[in-house]
Enzyme design. Structure first.
Site, short mmCIF file in Angstrom:
data_model
loop_
_atom_site.label_atom_id
_atom_site.label_comp_id
_atom_site.label_asym_id
_atom_site.label_seq_id
_atom_site.Cartn_x
_atom_site.Cartn_y
_atom_site.Cartn_z
N GLY A 130 0.83 -1.20 0.00
CA GLY A 130 0.00 0.00 0.00
C GLY A 130 0.86 1.25 0.00
O GLY A 130 2.01 1.22 -0.47
N SER A 131 0.33 2.32 0.57
CA SER A 131 1.02 3.60 0.48
C SER A 131 2.16 3.69 1.50
O SER A 131 2.17 3.00 2.52
CB SER A 131 0.02 4.73 0.74
OG SER A 131 -0.49 4.61 2.06
N THR A 132 3.09 4.60 1.23
CA THR A 132 4.25 4.75 2.11
C THR A 132 3.86 5.24 3.51
O THR A 132 4.35 4.68 4.50
CB THR A 132 5.30 5.65 1.43
OG1 THR A 132 5.78 4.96 0.28
CG2 THR A 132 6.46 5.97 2.35
N VAL A 188 1.13 4.75 5.31
CA VAL A 188 0.54 3.66 6.10
C VAL A 188 1.58 2.56 6.33
O VAL A 188 1.71 2.02 7.44
CB VAL A 188 -0.73 3.10 5.40
CG1 VAL A 188 -1.29 1.91 6.19
CG2 VAL A 188 -1.80 4.18 5.25
N GLY A 189 2.37 2.24 5.31
CA GLY A 189 3.39 1.20 5.44
C GLY A 189 4.43 1.54 6.51
O GLY A 189 4.86 0.67 7.28
N GLU A 223 5.56 -3.31 0.92
CA GLU A 223 5.76 -2.90 -0.48
C GLU A 223 4.99 -1.61 -0.66
O GLU A 223 3.76 -1.60 -0.54
CB GLU A 223 5.19 -3.96 -1.43
CG GLU A 223 5.83 -5.32 -1.31
CD GLU A 223 7.19 -5.39 -1.99
OE1 GLU A 223 7.68 -4.36 -2.48
OE2 GLU A 223 7.75 -6.49 -2.02
N CYS A 270 2.01 0.72 -8.67
CA CYS A 270 3.12 1.21 -7.85
C CYS A 270 4.35 1.47 -8.71
O CYS A 270 5.12 2.39 -8.45
CB CYS A 270 3.44 0.22 -6.75
SG CYS A 270 3.68 -1.45 -7.36
P1 NAD Z 1 -3.31 2.53 1.38
O1 NAD Z 1 -2.04 2.58 2.13
O2 NAD Z 1 -4.31 3.59 1.61
O3 NAD Z 1 -4.08 1.19 1.69
C1 NAD Z 1 -3.43 -0.08 1.56
C2 NAD Z 1 -4.07 -1.02 2.55
O4 NAD Z 1 -3.79 -0.55 3.86
C3 NAD Z 1 -5.59 -1.10 2.43
O5 NAD Z 1 -6.00 -2.44 2.66
C4 NAD Z 1 -6.06 -0.20 3.54
O6 NAD Z 1 -7.32 -0.54 4.04
C5 NAD Z 1 -5.00 -0.48 4.58
N1 NAD Z 1 -4.87 0.56 5.60
C6 NAD Z 1 -5.09 1.89 5.49
N2 NAD Z 1 -4.88 2.50 6.67
C7 NAD Z 1 -4.53 1.52 7.55
C8 NAD Z 1 -4.18 1.51 8.93
N3 NAD Z 1 -4.16 2.61 9.67
N4 NAD Z 1 -3.84 0.32 9.48
C9 NAD Z 1 -3.85 -0.81 8.76
N5 NAD Z 1 -4.19 -0.87 7.46
C10 NAD Z 1 -4.51 0.30 6.86
O7 NAD Z 1 -2.91 2.40 -0.14
P2 NAD Z 1 -3.88 2.23 -1.38
O8 NAD Z 1 -4.48 3.56 -1.68
O9 NAD Z 1 -4.80 1.07 -1.21
O10 NAD Z 1 -2.85 1.81 -2.52
C11 NAD Z 1 -2.14 2.74 -3.23
C12 NAD Z 1 -0.71 2.80 -2.74
O11 NAD Z 1 -0.15 1.50 -2.70
C13 NAD Z 1 0.19 3.60 -3.66
O12 NAD Z 1 1.04 4.39 -2.89
C14 NAD Z 1 0.98 2.52 -4.37
O13 NAD Z 1 2.22 2.93 -4.88
C15 NAD Z 1 1.12 1.48 -3.34
N6 NAD Z 1 1.35 0.16 -3.93
C16 NAD Z 1 2.58 -0.40 -3.79
C17 NAD Z 1 2.84 -1.63 -4.38
C18 NAD Z 1 4.19 -2.30 -4.27
O14 NAD Z 1 4.28 -3.49 -4.53
N7 NAD Z 1 5.24 -1.59 -3.92
C19 NAD Z 1 1.85 -2.26 -5.10
C20 NAD Z 1 0.62 -1.64 -5.22
C21 NAD Z 1 0.37 -0.43 -4.60
#
Ligand code: NAD
Length: 490
Positions: free
Chosen positions: A234-236, A238-239, A256, A290
């Site tokens: 997901g996003s940086t 949150v990660g 990731e 991503c």
């Molecule tokens: P996001 O971080 O908003 O959400 C990702 C996941 O995290 C979702 O399941 C969401 O519900 C969960 N989440 C959100 N807040 C949380 C919290 N406080 N605690 C636990 N879980 C939480 O990201 P998104 O909008 O779903 O995806 C887009 C982002 O993901 C972009 O930045 C993209 O670059 C990245 N991405 C990276 C890869 C990779 O392999 N590097 C692949 C796909 C997407």
């Protein structure tokens, strides 16, 4: 062409092999027109806890199952998934706002992930080490226990499968939380497939929730003492938070995250292939990948020619409701994403960037947009865009191209186009990215490769034996045959 069927009610959370009816639900929208596509289960801490406890109860049985049985299960999942391809693709078009071709690509990729996961069951699970005392000294991999998988909405099939298939094949049990934007594609669809494949109760669990409850459910999935590993895509921001929490609890995690990838086009490149890679890399799934190309860096000698060809090619992409297969460019997933892309575009234009193509935004639909005159003070240069907007920037020397590539907090992937393979490989070594593809787009993935980023793009690697390393614990176990002397004083 619009899907006029009434909204579905998804069956519930999938916990311990049962569909658990939710107390609450939340609207799961079709981003094409904002219509209600499904009512999705809206859980919280309690559902996450129940799923973790079920996964823990199933762990000893699954971890000690014959490795061949686990491999065969992975192959059965691949078979069932393949049969369900039409359902998955239809949901990609409606729940995910994806082009038909994107759905087909994902649907064909996912079974390969499960087959690659079956293959790791036959790999070595350890090493025999030399011992000074003639011991049988071994390093052996063991499954860890419950692994939480948190996945995103953009490629919910591939990124969810990649997150859990390898840890599960190694004997871990899984609790999956998909994105609130794709609770079906990234979660409950998998539950249907794994149920049909006959996965033992508790080995694989899915809980879903609305954005308002993601904090509490997410915390439980990281902090619960029975959770031993976390796979997050997901996003940086949150990660980072998840990795910090996992670190505080001394738990292994693989994150990731976002990217700001370059496609570097040198003066001797095959321009036909380079422009195709730029168009695919920048605009596939509306730039919501991503590893999307977010900067095209072009040698000044071919800049004008490249730009003309790139604009001509991308100008042919059809934008519209993805219920129609001809629409390659669908909507962005939600209004937050549109607002982010719009703000970057307005900032760039206000600071002097020029539109070479596109720029139009209608509702959630953003035209493929190519910018020139982009400078480092602009948000579109610095921040991840995650939309179909890309700058084309000239450079003079290889050193300058490398510096422009590295001028970002991110470091996921890159592409370099040139006829000179030696030069490209030398440059690839100097790019601060986890992945680099010579004469191809930055957008590349295969199930068994070390996929992951450097810098703020992530920590750890997913894929094949790299996932195995992440989601197992290596223990040192020895067998002494009387060879080690003790000090006589004892
Ligand atoms: P996001 O971080 O908003 O959400 C990702 C996941 O995290 C979702 O399941 C969401 O519900 C969960 N989440 C959100 N807040 C949380 C919290 N406080 N605690 C636990 N879980 C939480 O990201 P998104 O909008 O779903 O995806 C887009 C982002 O993901 C972009 O930045 C993209 O670059 C990245 N991405 C990276 C890869 C990779 O392999 N590097 C692949 C796909 C997407």
């Amino acid at each position: 062409m619009l899907d006029t069927r009434p909204a579905r009610t998804l069956k519930g959370h999938f916990i311990n092999g049962q569909w658990v009816r939710p107390a609450r639900s939340f609207p799961d929208l079709n981003p094409n027109d904002g219509s209600l596509w499904a009512e999705a289960p809206d859980g919280g801490r309690a559902e996450a806890r129940a799923a973790i406890e079920a996964a823990q109860a199933a762990f000893p049985g699954w971890a000690n199952a014959k490795y061949t049985d686990r491999a065969h299960m992975m192959l059965r999942i691949a078979e069932v998934w393949e049969r369900r391809t039409p359902d998955f693709v239809a949901a990609v078009q409606a729940e995910g706002g994806g082009w038909f071709g994107k759905g087909m690509f994902e649907a064909h990729y996912v079974p390969e992930v499960f087959r690659a996961a079956a293959a790791v069951c036959y790999d070595s699970i350890g090493e025999v080490l030399p011992s000074e005392y003639g011991k049988l000294s071994t390093g052996i991999r063991f499954p860890m226990g419950v692994v939480s998988v948190i996945s995103p909405w953009n490629f919910p099939g591939i990124l969810t499968a990649r997150g859990f298939a390898f840890p599960m094949a190694m004997g871990n049990t899984i609790v999956l939380k998909p994105s609130e934007d794709t609770p079906y594609l990234g979660g409950l669809f998998f539950a249907e497939v794994l149920e049909e494949a006959g996965v033992p109760a508790g080995v694989f669990n899915v809980v879903t929730c609305a954005r308002e409850h993601v904090g509490e459910m997410g915390d439980e999935l990281v902090e619960h003492p029975l959770v031993k590993g976390i796979s997050f895509t997901g996003s940086t921001p949150v990660g980072r938070m998840i990795a910090a929490k996992a670190g505080a609890h001394l738990k292994k995690c693989c994150v990731e995250l976002g990217g700001k990838d370059s496609l570097i086009v040198l003066e001797d490149a095959d321009l036909e292939r380079a422009t195709q890679a730029a168009s695919f890399g920048s605009f596939m799934h509306q730039g919501q990948i991503c590893m999307s190309v977010e900067k095209v860096l072009v040698h000044e000698r071919i800049y004008t020619d490249f730009l003309r060809r790139f604009v001509e090619r991308a100008g042919k992409l059809k934008v519209g409701d993805t219920a129609d297969k001809a629409h390659v460019i669908g909507p962005l997933i939600n209004d937050r994403q549109v607002a982010r892309v719009k703000a970057q575009l307005e900032d760039a234009l206000a600071r002097g960037a020029k539109l070479a193509l596109g720029g139009g935004i209608r509702g959630r639909f953003v035209e493929p947009t190519i910018l020139t005159g982009v400078t480092p003070d602009m948000a579109v240069w610095r921040d991840e865009t995650f939309g179909p907007v890309v700058p084309v920037v000239p450079f003079r020397t290889d050193d300058e191209a490398i510096a422009l590539n590295n001028d970002t907090e991110y470091g996921l992937s890159a592409g370099i186009f040139t006829a000179d393979e030696q030069r490209a490989l030398a440059m690839a070594r100097r790019l601060e990215t986890g992945m680099c593809h010579v004469n191809c787009s930055s957008v590349n993935d295969e199930p068994h490769v070390p996929f992951g980023g450097s810098k703020a793009s992530g920590l750890g690697r997913h894929g094949g034996r790299w996932s195995v390393e992440t989601f197992t614990e290596t223990r040192w176990i020895t067998l002494d045959r009387g060879g080690r002397p003790f000090p006589p004083v004892f």
